[in-house]
Design a protein around this motif. Structure first.
Motif, PDB file in Angstrom:
ATOM      1  N   MET A   1     -13.123 -15.975  37.595  1.00 51.52           N
ATOM      2  CA  MET A   1     -12.975 -16.932  38.703  1.00 51.52           C
ATOM      3  C   MET A   1     -14.312 -17.585  39.012  1.00 51.52           C
ATOM      4  O   MET A   1     -15.370 -17.001  38.774  1.00 51.52           O
TER       5      MET A   1
ATOM      6  N   GLY B   1     -18.539 -18.035  48.434  1.00 53.49           N
ATOM      7  CA  GLY B   1     -18.056 -16.652  48.438  1.00 53.49           C
ATOM      8  C   GLY B   1     -17.443 -16.224  49.763  1.00 53.49           C
ATOM      9  O   GLY B   1     -16.956 -15.096  49.885  1.00 53.49           O
TER      10      GLY B   1
ATOM     11  N   ALA C   1     -14.223 -22.376  61.403  1.00 52.95           N
ATOM     12  CA  ALA C   1     -15.102 -21.247  61.100  1.00 52.95           C
ATOM     13  C   ALA C   1     -16.265 -21.162  62.086  1.00 52.95           C
ATOM     14  O   ALA C   1     -16.107 -21.484  63.258  1.00 52.95           O
TER      15      ALA C   1
ATOM     16  N   THR D   1     -18.716 -24.082  50.629  1.00 54.46           N
ATOM     17  CA  THR D   1     -18.844 -25.309  49.852  1.00 54.46           C
ATOM     18  C   THR D   1     -17.610 -26.195  50.057  1.00 54.46           C
ATOM     19  O   THR D   1     -16.559 -25.730  50.509  1.00 54.46           O
TER      20      THR D   1
ATOM     21  N   GLN E   1      -9.544 -22.517  50.016  1.00 54.56           N
ATOM     22  CA  GLN E   1      -9.371 -21.288  50.814  1.00 54.56           C
ATOM     23  C   GLN E   1      -7.892 -20.930  50.859  1.00 54.56           C
ATOM     24  O   GLN E   1      -7.021 -21.772  50.910  1.00 54.56           O
TER      25      GLN E   1
ATOM     26  N   PRO F   1      -4.487 -23.020  55.729  1.00 54.96           N
ATOM     27  CA  PRO F   1      -5.136 -22.777  57.017  1.00 54.96           C
ATOM     28  C   PRO F   1      -6.321 -23.701  57.360  1.00 54.96           C
ATOM     29  O   PRO F   1      -6.773 -23.720  58.494  1.00 54.96           O
ATOM     30  N   GLY F   2      -6.797 -24.464  56.390  1.00 56.88           N
ATOM     31  CA  GLY F   2      -8.079 -25.160  56.569  1.00 56.88           C
ATOM     32  C   GLY F   2      -7.996 -26.388  57.457  1.00 56.88           C
ATOM     33  O   GLY F   2      -6.922 -26.950  57.690  1.00 56.88           O
TER      34      GLY F   2
ATOM     35  N   LEU G   1      -4.401 -27.144  40.369  1.00 54.26           N
ATOM     36  CA  LEU G   1      -5.473 -26.890  39.391  1.00 54.26           C
ATOM     37  C   LEU G   1      -4.963 -25.987  38.274  1.00 54.26           C
ATOM     38  O   LEU G   1      -4.185 -25.064  38.510  1.00 54.26           O
TER      39      LEU G   1
ATOM     40  N   GLN H   1     -16.372 -11.945  60.385  1.00 49.02           N
ATOM     41  CA  GLN H   1     -15.723 -12.288  61.652  1.00 49.02           C
ATOM     42  C   GLN H   1     -16.563 -11.993  62.886  1.00 49.02           C
ATOM     43  O   GLN H   1     -16.230 -12.453  63.975  1.00 49.02           O
TER      44      GLN H   1
ATOM     45  N   LEU I   1     -20.750 -11.527  53.542  1.00 46.80           N
ATOM     46  CA  LEU I   1     -19.885 -12.312  52.656  1.00 46.80           C
ATOM     47  C   LEU I   1     -20.708 -13.007  51.585  1.00 46.80           C
ATOM     48  O   LEU I   1     -20.421 -14.139  51.195  1.00 46.80           O
TER      49      LEU I   1
HETATM   50  C1  LIG Z   1     -13.954 -15.371  59.950  1.00 49.00           C
HETATM   51  C2  LIG Z   1     -13.607 -16.659  59.264  1.00 49.00           C
HETATM   52  C3  LIG Z   1     -13.110 -17.718  60.009  1.00 49.00           C
HETATM   53  C4  LIG Z   1     -12.785 -18.922  59.378  1.00 49.00           C
HETATM   54  N1  LIG Z   1     -12.284 -19.942  60.124  1.00 49.00           N
HETATM   55  C5  LIG Z   1     -11.943 -21.111  59.517  1.00 49.00           C
HETATM   56  C6  LIG Z   1     -11.383 -22.185  60.255  1.00 49.00           C
HETATM   57  O1  LIG Z   1     -11.188 -22.102  61.467  1.00 49.00           O
HETATM   58  N2  LIG Z   1     -11.060 -23.320  59.591  1.00 49.00           N
HETATM   59  C7  LIG Z   1     -11.258 -23.453  58.240  1.00 49.00           C
HETATM   60  O2  LIG Z   1     -10.958 -24.516  57.701  1.00 49.00           O
HETATM   61  N3  LIG Z   1     -11.776 -22.446  57.520  1.00 49.00           N
HETATM   62  C8  LIG Z   1     -12.114 -21.290  58.130  1.00 49.00           C
HETATM   63  N4  LIG Z   1     -12.616 -20.260  57.382  1.00 49.00           N
HETATM   64  C9  LIG Z   1     -12.606 -20.373  55.926  1.00 49.00           C
HETATM   65  C10 LIG Z   1     -13.842 -21.006  55.357  1.00 49.00           C
HETATM   66  O3  LIG Z   1     -13.803 -22.394  55.642  1.00 49.00           O
HETATM   67  C11 LIG Z   1     -13.804 -20.746  53.850  1.00 49.00           C
HETATM   68  O4  LIG Z   1     -14.069 -19.373  53.652  1.00 49.00           O
HETATM   69  C12 LIG Z   1     -14.821 -21.539  53.078  1.00 49.00           C
HETATM   70  O5  LIG Z   1     -14.668 -22.928  53.300  1.00 49.00           O
HETATM   71  C13 LIG Z   1     -14.700 -21.242  51.592  1.00 49.00           C
HETATM   72  O6  LIG Z   1     -15.740 -21.879  50.896  1.00 49.00           O
HETATM   73  P1  LIG Z   1     -16.631 -21.052  49.836  1.00 49.00           P
HETATM   74  O7  LIG Z   1     -17.510 -22.016  49.141  1.00 49.00           O
HETATM   75  O8  LIG Z   1     -17.298 -19.909  50.480  1.00 49.00           O
HETATM   76  O9  LIG Z   1     -15.472 -20.573  48.847  1.00 49.00           O
HETATM   77  P2  LIG Z   1     -15.393 -19.317  47.893  1.00 49.00           P
HETATM   78  O10 LIG Z   1     -15.041 -18.129  48.682  1.00 49.00           O
HETATM   79  O11 LIG Z   1     -16.589 -19.240  47.017  1.00 49.00           O
HETATM   80  O12 LIG Z   1     -14.170 -19.768  46.966  1.00 49.00           O
HETATM   81  C14 LIG Z   1     -12.863 -19.958  47.450  1.00 49.00           C
HETATM   82  C15 LIG Z   1     -11.979 -20.225  46.227  1.00 49.00           C
HETATM   83  O13 LIG Z   1     -12.356 -21.428  45.576  1.00 49.00           O
HETATM   84  C16 LIG Z   1     -12.651 -21.194  44.195  1.00 49.00           C
HETATM   85  N5  LIG Z   1     -13.740 -22.141  43.894  1.00 49.00           N
HETATM   86  C17 LIG Z   1     -14.958 -22.218  44.494  1.00 49.00           C
HETATM   87  N6  LIG Z   1     -15.626 -23.286  44.038  1.00 49.00           N
HETATM   88  C18 LIG Z   1     -14.825 -23.902  43.114  1.00 49.00           C
HETATM   89  C19 LIG Z   1     -14.952 -25.067  42.300  1.00 49.00           C
HETATM   90  N7  LIG Z   1     -16.049 -25.851  42.335  1.00 49.00           N
HETATM   91  N8  LIG Z   1     -13.921 -25.407  41.495  1.00 49.00           N
HETATM   92  C20 LIG Z   1     -12.791 -24.649  41.429  1.00 49.00           C
HETATM   93  N9  LIG Z   1     -12.631 -23.526  42.173  1.00 49.00           N
HETATM   94  C21 LIG Z   1     -13.629 -23.165  43.011  1.00 49.00           C
HETATM   95  C22 LIG Z   1     -12.990 -19.741  44.105  1.00 49.00           C
HETATM   96  O14 LIG Z   1     -12.697 -19.241  42.816  1.00 49.00           O
HETATM   97  C23 LIG Z   1     -12.073 -19.152  45.153  1.00 49.00           C
HETATM   98  O15 LIG Z   1     -10.793 -18.978  44.633  1.00 49.00           O
HETATM   99  C24 LIG Z   1     -12.977 -19.055  57.986  1.00 49.00           C
HETATM  100  C25 LIG Z   1     -13.494 -18.002  57.247  1.00 49.00           C
HETATM  101  C26 LIG Z   1     -13.802 -16.798  57.866  1.00 49.00           C
HETATM  102  C27 LIG Z   1     -14.344 -15.680  57.045  1.00 49.00           C
END
Ligand SMILES: Cc1cc2nc3c(=O)[nH]c(=O)nc-3n(C[C@H](O)[C@H](O)[C@H](O)COP(=O)(O)OP(=O)(O)OC[C@H]3O[C@@H](n4cnc5c(N)ncnc54)[C@H](O)[C@@H]3O)c2cc1C
Ligand code: SF4
Lengths: 316, 213
Positions: free
Chosen positions: A26, A31, A99, A108, A115, A162-163, A207, B88, B105
């Motif tokens: 993945m 993350g 978030a 990202t 998500q 949820p986003g 995808l 969280q 995280l």
């Molecule tokens: C406590 C908490 C509260 C939150 N509240 C909200 C909220 O109110 N509203 C909201 O919108 N979000 C909320 N979030 C979610 C948060 O927005 C997402 O966790 C975040 O946007 C994910 O981005 P990331 O880059 O960390 O993704 P990652 O965790 O790195 O990846 C998520 C998924 O995308 C895939 N991926 C990553 N990059 C790529 C790429 N370039 N191409 C293809 N696949 C890819 C990964 O394999 C994985 O499956 C919350 C999260 C937490 C933990």
């Protein structure tokens, strides 16, 4: 967390090839969603391809007068970009409604789009869930469904997407750009990006395995008043019960998409044409096919009231 | 363990795999239990190097180690706290390359070459960071468990306001961002305090913001 091997890719194509070439591999963006799910063993990748070094961390102007947002641009950087704040305020607003500051700094653009649902049964590995474990059934349909979807569902899954960010991208008619292992690229309209569950709720989006998101393209600015209104159980740091993203023009016409109500950002262009007639006209059309449960039918009333507030704000 | 030798698994790989499958093993056949490890990679240790509070740290870590666990368990920097471990609560907030993140995280291997600042690096008991001093003065805590995360966040929040990063309560997205009470409360929502010291935390932040402004 299950064991996995780790690699850092240095180009988009290398990343795509690395994931496509290995079963169980993945991508790893920030993350913040994937690691959460890995700790619960809901996601069990055997190999992670970290994409932080592949570039794609800039926001550039396109020849068509829009913006190309690199897949790695952080949620904070996107919400804070001066061009986004000026011309696509609904996007900035949606991002900062989600978030926390810490999470948005790490998350990202691509990861945010991808998500996974916050259905409580999806998060509980002891419960049946067709999205987490295809064929096991859906604990939510007969269970507590207050947070879950009212429209676009199937008898296999009633989870929401949820986003927040993607709801704004939906009203802006964004396109998601990708690359595959063989170097082939494509551009997917955001309307077609997230899937309805149908018979395969385990697939959230269109995808293909190993297909990497490289960026998100916004068409040129459309003017209007940009509003994102999110209703949730607490004032900050909670997922939406209902959210409304809208761009409303001076003559009362505009675009509107709903979050928290469906497996994807919910926009119905025919219903939206009724915006000048008010919230009820839009919501009664957009949710005509809704199949709410006893627990979540309030979301339709809430959608109407939230849209009414959004229209009032745009007029003021 | 004898049965597993034929599968070419190291003892370490088998241990990791059986720990991971322990929750489902009870109801599965021996064959099922043995089938699972074959797909699980042997968790190698990987070298990880980053700087923490200005000092270089070189570690050899299981890929699964979070930045939080690297700091606490491997570098004995226990100021950073583990609360929910799921992003969280904010107790694990640290500053990486100038921005605050949830260290729970994030994998340590994601931080090769990064500069990490923890509560221990902001100030010392003899030479407190202004935000630490303000928390003491305004009683911005009771039990203190969330405090390191609160302080790392608070320092970053003031910087984010200065940099013009908008928040959910910012009225004018294009106007000047100001460290108002509402702004600070919204921006601190990722840090939960079960003792409810929020109003004192906001006062501590206001004092530092005023002093800086
Ligand atoms: C406590 C908490 C509260 C939150 N509240 C909200 C909220 O109110 N509203 C909201 O919108 N979000 C909320 N979030 C979610 C948060 O927005 C997402 O966790 C975040 O946007 C994910 O981005 P990331 O880059 O960390 O993704 P990652 O965790 O790195 O990846 C998520 C998924 O995308 C895939 N991926 C990553 N990059 C790529 C790429 N370039 N191409 C293809 N696949 C890819 C990964 O394999 C994985 O499956 C919350 C999260 C937490 C933990
Ligand atoms: S609604 Fe979807 S995600 Fe939730 S339990 Fe049912 S199948 Fe799983």
């Amino acid at each position: 967390m299950r064991a996995f091997t780790y690699q850092r890719a240095t180009s988009p194509r290398e990343a795509a090839a690395a994931v496509a070439g290995k079963r169980g591999a993945m991508f790893l963006g920030g993350g913040t969603n994937l690691l959460d799910l890995m700790k619960l063993e809901i996601e069990v990748p055997t190999h992670l391809v970290d994409v932080q070094d592949i570039g794609l961390d800039a926001i550039e102007e396109t020849d068509e007068g829009g913006l190309r947002i690199g897949a790695l641009v952080s949620n904070t950087a996107l919400a804070a970009d001066a061009r986004v704040r000026r011309d696509y305020a609904v996007l900035s607003r949606a991002i900062v409604a989600g978030a926390s500051g810490q999470l948005r700094n790490k998350a990202t653009t691509a990861g945010n789009l991808l998500q996974r649902t916050r259905c409580p049964y999806f998060y509980d590995p002891n419960m049946p869930c067709n999205k987490r474990k295809p064929g096991t059934g859906c604990a939510a349909i007969e269970g507590y469904s207050r947070q879950l979807a009212v429209i676009g569902t199937s008898d296999k899954c009633i989870a929401t997407y949820p986003g927040d960010m993607a709801v704004a991208l939906r009203v802006l008619d964004a396109e998601v750009e990708t690359i595959k292992a063989d170097g082939a690229t494509r551009s997917i309209p955001i309307a077609d990006f997230h899937r309805l569950p149908g018979d395969a709720p385990e697939r959230d989006n269109v995808l293909e395995p190993g297909e990497l998101i490289t960026g998100v393209v916004l068409p040129g600015p459309i003017g209007g008043t940009h509003v994102y209104r999110k209703v949730r159980d607490r004032r900050s740091y909670a997922f939406a019960l209902v959210s409304v993203a809208a761009v409303i023009q001076d003559d009362g016409t505009g675009r509107v998409a709903f979050g928290g109500v469906a497996p994807k950002p919910w926009r119905d262009e025919a219903a939206e044409a009724a915006l000048p007639q008010g919230a009820k006209a839009v919501v009664s059309r957009a949710f005509a096919k809704a199949r709410p449960s006893e627990h979540n039918k309030f979301k339709i009333t809430l959608a109407e009231r939230t849209l009414a507030a959004v229209i009032a704000k745009a007029r003021s | 363990m004898d049965d597993t030798r034929g599968l070419g698994l190291s003892r370490r790989g088998m241990l990791a795999a059986s720990a991971a499958t322990a929750t489902v093993a009870a109801g599965t056949t021996p064959a099922g239990v043995l089938a699972a490890p074959a797909r699980v990679p042997v968790p190698g240790k990987v070298p990880v190097r980053f700087s923490v509070n200005g000092k270089s740290a070189e570690l050899s870590l299981d890929t699964r180690t979070t930045l939080l666990d690297a700091l606490r368990e491997h570098l004995a920097l226990t100021g950073t706290k583990k609360g929910c471990d799921h992003g969280q609560c904010g107790a694990c907030t640290v500053i990486v390359n100038g921005t605050r993140i949830n260290s729970c995280l994030s994998l340590a291997v994601q931080h090769m070459g990064d500069e990490v600042t923890t509560i221990e690096g902001l100030g010392t008991p003899e030479d407190l960071h202004p935000m630490q001093a303000a928390f003491v003065k305004h009683d911005g805590y009771q039990c203190g468990y969330c405090t390191p995360g609160q302080i790392c966040s608070a320092v970053s929040v003031l910087k984010e306001i200065e940099e013009g990063i908008p928040s959910h309560v910012t009225d004018d997205l294009e106007g000047e961002m100001r460290p108002t009470n509402m702004e600070m409360r919204e921006r601190m929502s990722g840090n939960i305090c079960r003792c409810g010291a929020y109003s004192n935390i906001a006062e501590a932040m206001a004092e530092v913001a005023g002093a800086e402004a």
